[in-house]
Design a protein around this motif. Structure first.
Motif, PDB file in Angstrom:
ATOM      1  N   LYS A 142      50.499  14.247  61.166  1.00 46.23           N
ATOM      2  CA  LYS A 142      51.077  13.099  60.747  1.00 46.23           C
ATOM      3  C   LYS A 142      51.042  12.054  61.901  1.00 46.23           C
ATOM      4  N   GLU A 143      50.944  12.727  63.119  1.00 45.66           N
ATOM      5  CA  GLU A 143      51.319  11.602  64.443  1.00 45.66           C
ATOM      6  C   GLU A 143      49.907  11.081  64.427  1.00 45.66           C
ATOM      7  N   GLU A 144      48.718  11.922  64.154  1.00 47.89           N
ATOM      8  CA  GLU A 144      47.348  11.582  64.177  1.00 47.89           C
ATOM      9  C   GLU A 144      47.194  10.416  63.222  1.00 47.89           C
ATOM     10  N   VAL A 145      47.680  10.346  62.098  1.00 48.79           N
ATOM     11  CA  VAL A 145      47.539   9.396  61.064  1.00 48.79           C
ATOM     12  C   VAL A 145      47.980   8.227  61.450  1.00 48.79           C
ATOM     13  N   GLU A 146      49.377   8.397  62.103  1.00 43.30           N
ATOM     14  CA  GLU A 146      50.129   7.122  62.518  1.00 43.30           C
ATOM     15  C   GLU A 146      49.427   6.607  63.669  1.00 43.30           C
ATOM     16  N   HIS A 147      48.502   7.297  64.603  1.00 40.18           N
ATOM     17  CA  HIS A 147      48.060   6.804  65.891  1.00 40.18           C
ATOM     18  C   HIS A 147      46.729   6.169  65.153  1.00 40.18           C
ATOM     19  N   VAL A 148      45.990   6.697  64.457  1.00 38.61           N
ATOM     20  CA  VAL A 148      44.728   5.925  63.744  1.00 38.61           C
ATOM     21  C   VAL A 148      45.310   4.592  63.025  1.00 38.61           C
ATOM     22  N   ALA A 198      44.105   0.806  64.061  1.00 39.71           N
ATOM     23  CA  ALA A 198      43.615   0.104  62.941  1.00 39.71           C
ATOM     24  C   ALA A 198      44.298  -1.022  62.636  1.00 39.71           C
ATOM     25  N   ARG A 199      45.635  -1.042  63.320  1.00 39.93           N
ATOM     26  CA  ARG A 199      46.568  -2.171  63.056  1.00 39.93           C
ATOM     27  C   ARG A 199      47.152  -2.256  61.663  1.00 39.93           C
ATOM     28  N   ILE A 200      47.292  -0.909  61.044  1.00 39.10           N
ATOM     29  CA  ILE A 200      47.865  -0.969  59.954  1.00 39.10           C
ATOM     30  C   ILE A 200      49.206  -0.229  59.813  1.00 39.10           C
ATOM     31  N   GLU A 201      50.007  -0.766  59.138  1.00 32.55           N
ATOM     32  CA  GLU A 201      51.261  -0.188  59.244  1.00 32.55           C
ATOM     33  C   GLU A 201      51.649   0.944  58.229  1.00 32.55           C
ATOM     34  N   ILE A 202      51.843   2.182  58.758  1.00 33.28           N
ATOM     35  CA  ILE A 202      51.903   3.251  57.797  1.00 33.28           C
ATOM     36  C   ILE A 202      53.211   3.736  58.101  1.00 33.28           C
ATOM     37  N   ASP A 203      54.224   3.902  57.131  1.00 34.57           N
ATOM     38  CA  ASP A 203      55.344   4.428  57.250  1.00 34.57           C
ATOM     39  C   ASP A 203      55.351   6.003  57.273  1.00 34.57           C
ATOM     40  N   SER A 208      52.460   8.550  55.936  1.00 39.18           N
ATOM     41  CA  SER A 208      51.317   9.445  57.008  1.00 39.18           C
ATOM     42  C   SER A 208      51.499  10.929  56.531  1.00 39.18           C
ATOM     43  N   ASP A 209      52.651  11.454  55.966  1.00 36.74           N
ATOM     44  CA  ASP A 209      52.539  12.696  55.556  1.00 36.74           C
ATOM     45  C   ASP A 209      51.556  12.949  54.434  1.00 36.74           C
TER      46      ASP A 209
END
Length: 93
Positions: A4-10, A14-19, A23-24
């Motif tokens: 989920k950390e990699e998803v948050e980094h991507v 991409a300048r997309i807010e992912i909570d 991310s999970d």
């Protein structure tokens, strides 16, 4: 495996807010896609010829044959917007 950390980094790249909840969910979905690709890697394709196109279509275009073009005077005959043997177009920038 995608964390989920990699998803948050991507998402940050991409300048997309992912909570955290999203991310999970995205990590689980991306991991299921990677598992599917892993299944495809297990398929024996030893005797299968490579496929470059899905449809068995050869070149459907005509031969590229050089032909004489229209004389420049005929091409420019019906325009008033010509300059030095070319069409004169408005400036774009």
């Amino acid at each position: 495996m995608i964390t989920k950390e990699e998803v948050e980094h991507v998402g940050w790249l991409a300048r997309i807010e992912i909570d955290e909840k999203e991310s999970d969910a995205y990590a689980q979905k991306l991991n299921s896609v990677l598992e599917y690709f892993g299944q495809l890697d297990e398929v024996d394709t030893e005797d299968v010829p490579p496929t470059y196109h899905v449809a068995d279509i050869m070149n459907v275009f005509r031969e590229d044959v050089v032909k004489p073009s229209m004389p420049q005077e005929d091409v420019l005959a019906n325009t008033e917007n010509k300059q030095e043997g070319n069409f004169k177009a408005p400036r774009i920038m």
